[in-house]
Design an enzyme around this catalytic site. Structure first.
Site, PDB file in Angstrom:
ATOM      1  N   HIS A 223       0.816  -1.224   0.000  1.00 26.71           N
ATOM      2  CA  HIS A 223       0.000   0.000   0.000  1.00 26.71           C
ATOM      3  C   HIS A 223       0.845   1.267   0.000  1.00 26.71           C
ATOM      4  O   HIS A 223       0.516   2.235  -0.658  1.00 26.71           O
ATOM      5  CB  HIS A 223      -0.980   0.001   1.193  1.00 26.71           C
ATOM      6  CG  HIS A 223      -0.331   0.096   2.536  1.00 26.71           C
ATOM      7  ND1 HIS A 223       0.185  -1.003   3.179  1.00 26.71           N
ATOM      8  CD2 HIS A 223      -0.097   1.157   3.366  1.00 26.71           C
ATOM      9  CE1 HIS A 223       0.682  -0.620   4.346  1.00 26.71           C
ATOM     10  NE2 HIS A 223       0.530   0.685   4.476  1.00 26.71           N
ATOM     11  N   LYS A 227       5.760   5.480  -1.419  1.00 31.22           N
ATOM     12  CA  LYS A 227       6.599   6.357  -0.580  1.00 31.22           C
ATOM     13  C   LYS A 227       8.065   6.317  -1.015  1.00 31.22           C
ATOM     14  O   LYS A 227       8.849   7.183  -0.617  1.00 31.22           O
ATOM     15  CB  LYS A 227       6.455   5.964   0.893  1.00 31.22           C
ATOM     16  CG  LYS A 227       5.138   6.415   1.490  1.00 31.22           C
ATOM     17  CD  LYS A 227       5.093   6.161   2.989  1.00 31.22           C
ATOM     18  CE  LYS A 227       3.776   6.660   3.579  1.00 31.22           C
ATOM     19  NZ  LYS A 227       3.623   6.232   4.975  1.00 31.22           N
ATOM     20  N   HIS A 252       1.715   9.661  -2.683  1.00 32.03           N
ATOM     21  CA  HIS A 252       2.265   8.295  -2.640  1.00 32.03           C
ATOM     22  C   HIS A 252       1.292   7.219  -3.151  1.00 32.03           C
ATOM     23  O   HIS A 252       1.753   6.251  -3.764  1.00 32.03           O
ATOM     24  CB  HIS A 252       2.859   7.961  -1.260  1.00 32.03           C
ATOM     25  CG  HIS A 252       1.871   7.585  -0.206  1.00 32.03           C
ATOM     26  ND1 HIS A 252       1.275   8.501   0.624  1.00 32.03           N
ATOM     27  CD2 HIS A 252       1.371   6.381   0.154  1.00 32.03           C
ATOM     28  CE1 HIS A 252       0.457   7.874   1.448  1.00 32.03           C
ATOM     29  NE2 HIS A 252       0.495   6.582   1.192  1.00 32.03           N
TER      30      HIS A 252
HETATM   31 FE   LIG Z   1      -0.330   5.177   2.939  1.00 32.15          FE
END
Ligand SMILES: [Fe+2]
Length: 391
Positions: A223, A227, A252
């Site tokens: 998920h 990032k 992100h």
């Molecule tokens: Fe997140």
């Protein structure tokens, strides 16, 4: 003289062996002579039982049987031949008065042809030749069927091996991606593993099945993979983020989605990644989706992400007990969370969530013991990614 060539005992040209059963010795001899003269190899028996006993060894192409015999009539005998050696083609030899019974045997498929007694030699030989040809075709057909089955089995094995290789490489790629993110944000790895297993469990509770289960698990695992694309200055900033920094941070999900578009078997999970910050009431990001417009995997993720956040240690606070997480999840049902997903969450016993957490912690401790650099070296990461890319 040269020694006979070694090799399989089966002759290269199949012998046209014909098994003949007749209780009359004179008829047996006469048939044997005619068949031999035409190049067949007769095997003669006066008793049907003996003929049945020899069937496997003789392996005849054709079986000719008399109809009227004291021990067993010809149709019963040929029925047993059919059961024991289906490839042998059966011919019934019968006198004119029994012809009707014999004709029924032909119609019911027990017998290939009838030869009438007394026979006409050319007719007899024509019938036996046709029967032998039919038998050869039947055997060839059986051989081809076996060959097709063998090749199908090989194909199935090869597919299974291929599936296993793909599975291993998928795993290597996932490990690589998670390790890559872990270089940036040390807490992510075990959090990601926990939420992926929590999400799978909750999806099962909702009646979701494969392959969707694995898609949801992968989506939850990856998920935060986007990032990787957020600058350290923002990602690792200890204090609160400025509005510009927040804008960068909020990219992100899209970055993660774009990353997964490049990998065929992870593409289905990309929607979960894209929507993992959306909220049931439409106050999330990036698209402010609401309700069932959010994929079920993302709605599931949201609940288990909260469970994990509350029950894990954070740099600024200690983990809180499970009842706190449960209360928070119940409180936010209908706002942050899909109420149906919350109901399913409440239906899973607490001990199961504990077990998943414990399993992941065990792996974490073991890998820390085994590897002095648990997050892997850059070389290992490159190797894992290269291995996966080759898949
Ligand atoms: Fe997140």
């Amino acid at each position: 003289m040269d020694a006979p060539p070694s090799g399989p005992s089966v002759p290269a040209v199949p012998i046209d062996r014909v098994l003949v059963v007749d209780d009359d010795d004179l008829i047996l001899r006469a048939l044997a002579r005619i068949l031999e003269g035409a190049g067949f190899e007769p095997r003669c028996y006066r008793e049907p039982e003996k003929a049945l006993g020899a069937l496997a060894q003789d392996a005849p192409l054709v079986v000719i049987s008399d109809y009227m015999m004291p021990e067993m009539d010809g149709i019963s005998f040929l029925k047993q031949v059919r059961a024991r050696l289906p490839s042998a083609v059966r011919v019934l030899c019968t006198a004119a008065e029994d012809f009707q019974v014999a004709a029924q045997a032909v119609n019911s498929g027990e017998v290939f042809r009838i030869v009438s007694k007394p026979w006409h030699q050319q007719e007899l030989l024509a019938t036996v030749s046709q029967a032998a040809e039919a038998s050869r075709l039947r055997r060839e057909n059986e051989r081809l069927t076996r060959e097709v089955q063998r090749q199908n089995a090989q194909l199935r094995d090869a597919n299974l091996r291929l599936d296993e290789i793909v599975r291993q490489r998928t795993q290597a790629l996932l490990e690589g991606l998670i390790a890559a993110l872990d270089y940036r944000d040390a807490e992510t790895q075990w959090h990601s593993r926990r939420v992926s297993l929590y999400a799978r469990r909750l999806a099962q509770q909702l009646g979701i099945q494969e392959p969707e289960l694995t898609v949801i698990e992968h989506g939850a695992l990856l998920h935060d993979i986007g990032k990787i694309g957020v600058r350290d200055r923002v990602l690792l900033k200890p204090g609160p983020l400025s509005p510009e920094e927040w804008t960068e941070m909020k990219r992100h999900p899209e970055l993660g989605w774009a990353l997964l578009q490049r990998v065929d078997y992870l593409r289905p999970a990309s929607k979960v990644v894209m929507q993992h910050q959306e909220k049931w009431d439409g106050t999330g990001y990036p698209a402010r989706l609401a309700g069932e417009a959010i994929v079920i995997g993302a709605r599931i993720f949201h609940v288990v992400d909260t469970l994990d956040a509350i029950t894990s240690d954070r740099p600024y606070r200690r983990a809180r007990p499970f009842p706190d997480a449960r209360a928070e999840i119940v409180r936010c049902a209908g706002t942050q969370f899909d109420p149906k997903v919350v109901d399913a969450f409440l239906a899973v016993p607490e001990v199961e969530w504990d077990r998943i957490r414990l399993d992941v912690e065990t792996v974490a401790v073991l890998s820390a013991d085994l590897d002095p650099a648990p997050r892997g070296s850059p070389e290992e990461l490159v190797q894992a990614l290269a291995g996966a890319a080759r898949a």
